[in-house]
Design a protein around this motif. Structure first.
Motif, PDB file in Angstrom:
ATOM      1  N   ASP A  26       0.839  -1.214   0.000  1.00 18.29           N
ATOM      2  CA  ASP A  26       0.000   0.000   0.000  1.00 18.29           C
ATOM      3  C   ASP A  26       0.868   1.257   0.000  1.00 18.29           C
ATOM      4  OD1 ASP A  26      -2.386   1.229  -0.268  1.00 18.29           O
ATOM      5  OD2 ASP A  26      -3.006   1.077   1.816  1.00 18.29           O
ATOM      6  N   LEU A  27       1.929   1.203  -0.794  1.00 25.05           N
ATOM      7  CA  LEU A  27       2.805   2.362  -0.996  1.00 25.05           C
ATOM      8  C   LEU A  27       2.622   2.828  -2.432  1.00 25.05           C
ATOM      9  CD1 LEU A  27       5.020   4.310  -0.173  1.00 25.05           C
ATOM     10  CD2 LEU A  27       6.702   2.510  -0.543  1.00 25.05           C
ATOM     11  N   ARG A  28       2.010   3.984  -2.599  1.00 29.19           N
ATOM     12  CA  ARG A  28       1.678   4.501  -3.921  1.00 29.19           C
ATOM     13  C   ARG A  28       2.788   5.434  -4.413  1.00 29.19           C
ATOM     14  NH1 ARG A  28      -4.766   5.946  -3.046  1.00 29.19           N
ATOM     15  NH2 ARG A  28      -5.377   3.881  -2.214  1.00 29.19           N
ATOM     16  N   LEU A  29       3.447   4.982  -5.456  1.00 30.58           N
ATOM     17  CA  LEU A  29       4.606   5.705  -5.967  1.00 30.58           C
ATOM     18  C   LEU A  29       4.327   6.326  -7.329  1.00 30.58           C
ATOM     19  CD1 LEU A  29       7.513   3.195  -5.175  1.00 30.58           C
ATOM     20  CD2 LEU A  29       6.865   5.218  -3.868  1.00 30.58           C
ATOM     21  N   THR A  30       5.014   7.426  -7.588  1.00 28.29           N
ATOM     22  CA  THR A  30       5.119   7.996  -8.921  1.00 28.29           C
ATOM     23  C   THR A  30       6.570   7.903  -9.349  1.00 28.29           C
ATOM     24  OG1 THR A  30       3.289   9.566  -8.643  1.00 28.29           O
ATOM     25  CG2 THR A  30       4.938  10.104 -10.299  1.00 28.29           C
ATOM     26  N   ALA A  31       6.798   7.380 -10.553  1.00 31.55           N
ATOM     27  CA  ALA A  31       8.154   7.363 -11.097  1.00 31.55           C
ATOM     28  C   ALA A  31       8.479   8.759 -11.623  1.00 31.55           C
ATOM     29  CB  ALA A  31       8.262   6.334 -12.210  1.00 31.55           C
ATOM     30  N   VAL A  32       9.523   9.356 -11.075  1.00 29.61           N
ATOM     31  CA  VAL A  32       9.981  10.672 -11.517  1.00 29.61           C
ATOM     32  C   VAL A  32      11.277  10.449 -12.290  1.00 29.61           C
ATOM     33  CG1 VAL A  32      10.715  12.974 -10.805  1.00 29.61           C
ATOM     34  CG2 VAL A  32       8.913  11.792  -9.532  1.00 29.61           C
ATOM     35  N   HIS A  33      11.176  10.566 -13.607  1.00 26.44           N
ATOM     36  CA  HIS A  33      12.287  10.230 -14.494  1.00 26.44           C
ATOM     37  C   HIS A  33      12.999  11.506 -14.925  1.00 26.44           C
ATOM     38  CE1 HIS A  33      13.797   8.716 -18.615  1.00 26.44           C
ATOM     39  NE2 HIS A  33      14.613   8.288 -17.678  1.00 26.44           N
ATOM     40  N   LEU A  34      14.244  11.678 -14.499  1.00 27.24           N
ATOM     41  CA  LEU A  34      15.019  12.872 -14.812  1.00 27.24           C
ATOM     42  C   LEU A  34      15.886  12.648 -16.043  1.00 27.24           C
ATOM     43  CD1 LEU A  34      14.316  13.235 -11.685  1.00 27.24           C
ATOM     44  CD2 LEU A  34      16.332  14.696 -11.610  1.00 27.24           C
ATOM     45  N   VAL A  35      15.894  13.645 -16.923  1.00 29.76           N
ATOM     46  CA  VAL A  35      16.727  13.640 -18.114  1.00 29.76           C
ATOM     47  C   VAL A  35      17.425  14.988 -18.188  1.00 29.76           C
ATOM     48  CG1 VAL A  35      16.766  13.536 -20.624  1.00 29.76           C
ATOM     49  CG2 VAL A  35      15.237  12.031 -19.347  1.00 29.76           C
ATOM     50  N   ASP A  36      18.729  14.977 -18.426  1.00 30.77           N
ATOM     51  CA  ASP A  36      19.488  16.224 -18.509  1.00 30.77           C
ATOM     52  C   ASP A  36      19.003  17.050 -19.700  1.00 30.77           C
ATOM     53  OD1 ASP A  36      21.501  18.224 -18.743  1.00 30.77           O
ATOM     54  OD2 ASP A  36      22.877  16.922 -17.648  1.00 30.77           O
ATOM     55  N   SER A  37      18.706  18.308 -19.476  1.00 34.69           N
ATOM     56  CA  SER A  37      18.141  19.161 -20.523  1.00 34.69           C
ATOM     57  C   SER A  37      19.116  19.425 -21.670  1.00 34.69           C
ATOM     58  CB  SER A  37      17.685  20.502 -19.921  1.00 34.69           C
ATOM     59  OG  SER A  37      18.768  21.177 -19.315  1.00 34.69           O
TER      60      SER A  37
ATOM     61  N   LEU B 189       4.584   2.329 -13.528  1.00 37.40           N
ATOM     62  CA  LEU B 189       4.137   3.206 -12.451  1.00 37.40           C
ATOM     63  C   LEU B 189       3.580   4.488 -13.072  1.00 37.40           C
ATOM     64  CD1 LEU B 189       7.062   3.117  -9.824  1.00 37.40           C
ATOM     65  CD2 LEU B 189       4.785   2.138  -9.539  1.00 37.40           C
ATOM     66  N   PRO B 190       2.719   5.212 -12.345  1.00 32.23           N
ATOM     67  CA  PRO B 190       2.404   6.579 -12.790  1.00 32.23           C
ATOM     68  C   PRO B 190       3.708   7.335 -13.003  1.00 32.23           C
ATOM     69  CG  PRO B 190       1.027   5.961 -10.927  1.00 32.23           C
ATOM     70  CD  PRO B 190       2.031   4.855 -11.086  1.00 32.23           C
ATOM     71  N   HIS B 191       3.779   8.116 -14.064  1.00 32.04           N
ATOM     72  CA  HIS B 191       5.083   8.566 -14.544  1.00 32.04           C
ATOM     73  C   HIS B 191       5.098  10.059 -14.811  1.00 32.04           C
ATOM     74  CE1 HIS B 191       8.845   6.681 -16.138  1.00 32.04           C
ATOM     75  NE2 HIS B 191       8.974   7.858 -16.701  1.00 32.04           N
ATOM     76  N   VAL B 192       6.173  10.714 -14.378  1.00 32.98           N
ATOM     77  CA  VAL B 192       6.407  12.122 -14.671  1.00 32.98           C
ATOM     78  C   VAL B 192       7.840  12.252 -15.185  1.00 32.98           C
ATOM     79  CG1 VAL B 192       6.605  14.455 -13.733  1.00 32.98           C
ATOM     80  CG2 VAL B 192       4.764  12.954 -12.941  1.00 32.98           C
ATOM     81  N   ASN B 193       7.988  12.769 -16.407  1.00 39.74           N
ATOM     82  CA  ASN B 193       9.314  12.995 -16.988  1.00 39.74           C
ATOM     83  C   ASN B 193       9.743  14.440 -16.753  1.00 39.74           C
ATOM     84  OD1 ASN B 193       9.871  10.402 -18.360  1.00 39.74           O
ATOM     85  ND2 ASN B 193       8.092  10.950 -19.618  1.00 39.74           N
ATOM     86  N   LEU B 194      10.982  14.626 -16.347  1.00 37.52           N
ATOM     87  CA  LEU B 194      11.512  15.967 -16.074  1.00 37.52           C
ATOM     88  C   LEU B 194      12.739  16.240 -16.930  1.00 37.52           C
ATOM     89  CD1 LEU B 194      11.435  16.026 -12.144  1.00 37.52           C
ATOM     90  CD2 LEU B 194       9.620  16.654 -13.741  1.00 37.52           C
ATOM     91  N   LEU B 195      12.821  17.473 -17.423  1.00 34.26           N
ATOM     92  CA  LEU B 195      14.055  17.967 -18.022  1.00 34.26           C
ATOM     93  C   LEU B 195      14.806  18.723 -16.936  1.00 34.26           C
ATOM     94  CD1 LEU B 195      12.927  19.302 -21.540  1.00 34.26           C
ATOM     95  CD2 LEU B 195      14.335  17.292 -21.069  1.00 34.26           C
ATOM     96  N   SER B 196      15.837  18.111 -16.401  1.00 33.92           N
ATOM     97  CA  SER B 196      16.543  18.673 -15.256  1.00 33.92           C
ATOM     98  C   SER B 196      17.604  19.676 -15.696  1.00 33.92           C
ATOM     99  CB  SER B 196      17.188  17.552 -14.428  1.00 33.92           C
ATOM    100  OG  SER B 196      18.161  16.868 -15.192  1.00 33.92           O
ATOM    101  N   LYS B 197      18.127  20.412 -14.712  1.00 31.59           N
ATOM    102  CA  LYS B 197      19.210  21.382 -14.910  1.00 31.59           C
ATOM    103  C   LYS B 197      18.832  22.462 -15.925  1.00 31.59           C
ATOM    104  CE  LYS B 197      22.611  17.731 -14.000  1.00 31.59           C
ATOM    105  NZ  LYS B 197      23.821  17.031 -14.472  1.00 31.59           N
ATOM    106  N   MET B 198      17.582  22.933 -15.852  1.00 31.47           N
ATOM    107  CA  MET B 198      17.137  23.956 -16.783  1.00 31.47           C
ATOM    108  C   MET B 198      17.882  25.273 -16.580  1.00 31.47           C
ATOM    109  SD  MET B 198      15.057  22.728 -18.946  1.00 31.47           S
ATOM    110  CE  MET B 198      14.628  24.320 -19.665  1.00 31.47           C
ATOM    111  N   ASP B 199      18.442  25.457 -15.393  1.00 31.09           N
ATOM    112  CA  ASP B 199      19.198  26.691 -15.147  1.00 31.09           C
ATOM    113  C   ASP B 199      20.504  26.714 -15.935  1.00 31.09           C
ATOM    114  OD1 ASP B 199      19.738  24.468 -13.436  1.00 31.09           O
ATOM    115  OD2 ASP B 199      21.049  25.740 -12.224  1.00 31.09           O
ATOM    116  N   LEU B 200      20.927  25.564 -16.471  1.00 33.12           N
ATOM    117  CA  LEU B 200      22.188  25.486 -17.209  1.00 33.12           C
ATOM    118  C   LEU B 200      21.991  25.359 -18.716  1.00 33.12           C
ATOM    119  CD1 LEU B 200      24.117  22.971 -14.895  1.00 33.12           C
ATOM    120  CD2 LEU B 200      24.203  25.472 -14.854  1.00 33.12           C
ATOM    121  N   ILE B 201      20.736  25.310 -19.166  1.00 37.87           N
ATOM    122  CA  ILE B 201      20.501  24.983 -20.577  1.00 37.87           C
ATOM    123  C   ILE B 201      21.097  26.028 -21.512  1.00 37.87           C
ATOM    124  CG2 ILE B 201      18.244  26.147 -20.728  1.00 37.87           C
ATOM    125  CD1 ILE B 201      17.344  23.702 -22.434  1.00 37.87           C
ATOM    126  N   GLU B 202      21.185  27.281 -21.081  1.00 42.32           N
ATOM    127  CA  GLU B 202      21.751  28.316 -21.940  1.00 42.32           C
ATOM    128  C   GLU B 202      23.235  28.083 -22.205  1.00 42.32           C
ATOM    129  OE1 GLU B 202      20.970  32.051 -20.161  1.00 42.32           O
ATOM    130  OE2 GLU B 202      18.802  32.010 -20.563  1.00 42.32           O
TER     131      GLU B 202
END
Length: 310
Positions: free
Chosen positions: A135-146, A171-184
């Motif tokens: 009874d542990l409900r997880l969301t997969a948070v998938h990080l990808v370097d921007s 699993l319920p899934h959320v994809n993230l583009l990480s390190k957005m402060d460095l994308i420039e």
């Protein structure tokens, strides 16, 4: 029974390739959640993680160490990490004994960065599946370097990896583009950021690849990959700057909707808020998100005061 600890627990399984910022994310998200009043337990499931920057409630290194496995079985780091996950899968009683006293906490699982664990190896998926039975409900948070957005070929590769991960982890899934402060610093993007986060018409990427003499020979292969991604129509991204509280708040809203935390008994929700969340509208809860807004407002005021003093 009144006053008893809740049986249902919620959390995030933080996954992604090496260097994508998983440990930094766990540190930043744990601090943000504690500021909101949530009790947080960070669980390190990566036996190769050393010098953890966050307070670790459970560390898989107490059960099995990557260095010991490599020395004893004469394995490399990749094979040793796979063995460690299989060993954890075979000793889930140990993990449950560690997690049970933490009921009532919000869990952050810092997972290993080996890509095959999330694309085709079964150990990590089996561990997540067993947690669901607890009874542990997880969301997969998938990080990808921007920085992959700056290279069309790499971005298509990232889309394929993200899609394979979503289908495999289950699993319920959320994809993230990480390190957005460095994308420039990575170079100019060929398109607006929305193009990459919403994964819009990928045929434009094929045109960019066609201008490269190397990839011109693989146009048919790239077309098939793009059609596969578009046929599933599952992959999208949320941009993340872990230093920006508003960015972290947007991620948390998506995660709370995905694992059902925002509809839980821990925090009472109005029907209007629940409906607005269900349709994906911009919504403001009277409790958690209200606290988030106050937290962000107080932080902004503090910054303004410091600026005036300077």
């Amino acid at each position: 029974m009144a006053g008893a600890a809740p049986t249902t627990a919620f959390g995030q399984a933080v996954i992604g390739p090496p260097g994508s910022g998983k440990t930094t994310y766990c540190l930043g998200m744990s601090e943000f959640l504690r500021a909101l009043g949530r009790r947080v337990a960070v669980v390190n499931l990566d036996p190769a993680n050393e010098g953890l920057p966050y307070e670790c409630a459970v560390d898989v290194g107490e059960l099995v160490g990557l260095g010991d496995v490599m020395d004893a079985l004469r394995l490399g780091p990749n094979g040793g990490l796979l063995y460690c996950m299989e060993y954890l899968e075979a000793n889930l009683d140990w993990l449950r004994a560690k997690l049970d006293p933490l009921r009532g906490h919000y869990f952050l699982f810092d997972c290993p960065g080996q890509v095959e664990l999330c694309t085709h190896h079964g150990a990590l998926r089996s561990i997540f599946s067993q947690m669901a039975h607890w009874d542990l409900r997880l969301t997969a948070v998938h990080l990808v370097d921007s920085h992959y957005c700056t290279d069309p070929a790499k971005f298509i590769s990232v889309l394929c990896t993200s899609l394979a991960t979503m289908l495999h982890v289950e699993l319920p899934h959320v994809n993230l583009l990480s390190k957005m402060d460095l994308i420039e610093h990575y170079g100019k993007l060929a398109f607006n950021l929305d193009y990459y986060t919403e994964v819009l018409d990928l045929s434009y990427l094929l045109d960019h690849l066609a201008s490269d003499p190397f990839f011109r020979h693989y146009r048919q292969l790239n077309e098939k990959l793009v059609h596969l991604i578009e046929d599933y129509s599952l992959v999208s991204f949320i941009p993340l700057n872990i230093q920006d509280k508003e960015s972290v708040q947007r991620v948390l809203q998506a995660v709370d909707k995905a694992n059902g935390y925002c509809f839980g008994v821990q925090e009472q929700r109005s029907l209007e808020a629940m409906m607005s969340a269900a349709v994906g509208a911009d919504f403001h809860f009277s409790t958690t998100l209200g606290v988030q807004e106050k937290y962000l407002a107080s932080s902004d005021q503090s910054v303004e005061q410091e600026t005036m003093q300077l």
